[in-house]
Design an enzyme around this catalytic site. Sequence first.
Site, PDB file in Angstrom:
ATOM      1  N   HIS A 161      -2.084   1.987  -6.183  1.00  9.50           N
ATOM      2  CA  HIS A 161      -2.797   0.765  -5.801  1.00  9.50           C
ATOM      3  C   HIS A 161      -2.910  -0.216  -6.966  1.00  9.50           C
ATOM      4  CE1 HIS A 161      -4.531  -0.188  -1.936  1.00  9.50           C
ATOM      5  NE2 HIS A 161      -5.408  -0.955  -2.540  1.00  9.50           N
TER       6      HIS A 161
ATOM      7  N   ARG B 267       0.876  -1.176   0.000  1.00  9.01           N
ATOM      8  CA  ARG B 267       0.000   0.000   0.000  1.00  9.01           C
ATOM      9  C   ARG B 267       0.910   1.222   0.000  1.00  9.01           C
ATOM     10  NH1 ARG B 267      -2.117  -3.383   4.335  1.00  9.01           N
ATOM     11  NH2 ARG B 267      -4.199  -4.175   3.809  1.00  9.01           N
TER      12      ARG B 267
ATOM     13  N   LYS C 101      -1.818  -1.985   7.970  1.00 10.05           N
ATOM     14  CA  LYS C 101      -2.948  -1.327   8.633  1.00 10.05           C
ATOM     15  C   LYS C 101      -3.014  -1.748  10.095  1.00 10.05           C
ATOM     16  CE  LYS C 101      -6.237  -0.391   4.945  1.00 10.05           C
ATOM     17  NZ  LYS C 101      -7.551  -0.684   4.405  1.00 10.05           N
TER      18      LYS C 101
ATOM     19  N   ARG D  83      -0.404  -2.842  -6.780  1.00  8.61           N
ATOM     20  CA  ARG D  83      -0.777  -3.851  -5.767  1.00  8.61           C
ATOM     21  C   ARG D  83      -1.774  -4.848  -6.375  1.00  8.61           C
ATOM     22  NH1 ARG D  83      -1.226  -4.650  -0.087  1.00  8.61           N
ATOM     23  NH2 ARG D  83      -3.340  -4.927   0.705  1.00  8.61           N
TER      24      ARG D  83
ATOM     25  N   HIS E 188      -4.087  -8.826   4.000  1.00 11.83           N
ATOM     26  CA  HIS E 188      -5.548  -8.741   4.122  1.00 11.83           C
ATOM     27  C   HIS E 188      -5.988  -9.460   5.384  1.00 11.83           C
ATOM     28  CE1 HIS E 188      -6.329  -8.178  -0.478  1.00 11.83           C
ATOM     29  NE2 HIS E 188      -6.135  -7.026   0.142  1.00 11.83           N
TER      30      HIS E 188
ATOM     31  N   TYR F  85      -9.574 -11.206  -6.442  1.00 11.80           N
ATOM     32  CA  TYR F  85      -8.615 -11.466  -7.526  1.00 11.80           C
ATOM     33  C   TYR F  85      -8.919 -12.764  -8.263  1.00 11.80           C
ATOM     34  CZ  TYR F  85      -6.260  -7.596  -5.443  1.00 11.80           C
ATOM     35  OH  TYR F  85      -5.995  -6.351  -4.951  1.00 11.80           O
TER      36      TYR F  85
END
Length: 301
Positions: free
Chosen positions: A247, A151, A175, A250, A273, A282
């Site tokens: 992004h 990210r 995150k 990514r 994630h 994906y």
Amino acid sequence: KFIKMSWESSIKEFKYYLRIERSLADNTIQSYLRDINKLADYCNQLKIDEKNVKVNDIRNFINHLNNDQISARSQARIISGIKAFYKYLILEDYIKDDPTLLIENPKIGLKLPEVLSVNEIEIIISSIDLSKKHGQRNKAIIETLYSCGLRVTELINLKISNINFKEEYIKVIGKGNKERLTPIGSNALKYIQIYVNEVRIHQKINKGHEDIVFLNNRGSKLSRVMIFTLIKNTLEKCGIKKKVSPHTFRHSFATHLIEGGADLRAVQEMLGHESITTTEIYTHLDKDYLRSNIMQFHPRS
């Protein structure tokens, strides 16, 4: 005035809760607060404090958003922010009934992210002029974005001490300050080493930024906006017409891994994630790969 102060006080406490107890990233917190402040502004005009909001007030607020022609995706984000705020007020015993309980999110069609082909990535990387002032740095940045699926915030905060050049992996702070280890390709490592050892070494570095990999002219870490600008400028030179942001690299990283047969759980780990359902987007990008996988492993095929 009292009602306005009441909203402000609750929002301030909610912000503290998101930061300390939920350990959310600053960007996520700001996004939550922006959305709740929209509801606060609306309710202030009607002289309703946050503890007396009813389901109809929220429905009217959503209709008010519709009049502003806000997209379904933005609307869904605002509603989920408001739901989180009212969950918090119940948690703290400020209210007994949740006014958001019967509010449903608008239906959003699955929007697949824009993806670059391997060839397009090659074109972008090879288009960077290494003789230009920030050429080496910019090449290393794009190689790293694509090689690790980072990210933007993870990229700008990447530290030299978190790169293991020998074992070829990096430690990423994701995150909510969650750490993960991600493999890094030899090409990306090569360009980072060239940048660090031959360019960055000649820079005056600001105090507190000594360990940050990528620096700006002033010897400080780059801003998110600078990464977006860098990519926009690079793309203009290449003549690629797709809508590309940091992004996108990514998304491309994840897509190319899955198309190449990588395990979904491994990709989830690498992307950081929290839920596998986020990674599953994906799999929609390559139906043939999924079908061949099922044919290969299903006992009745």
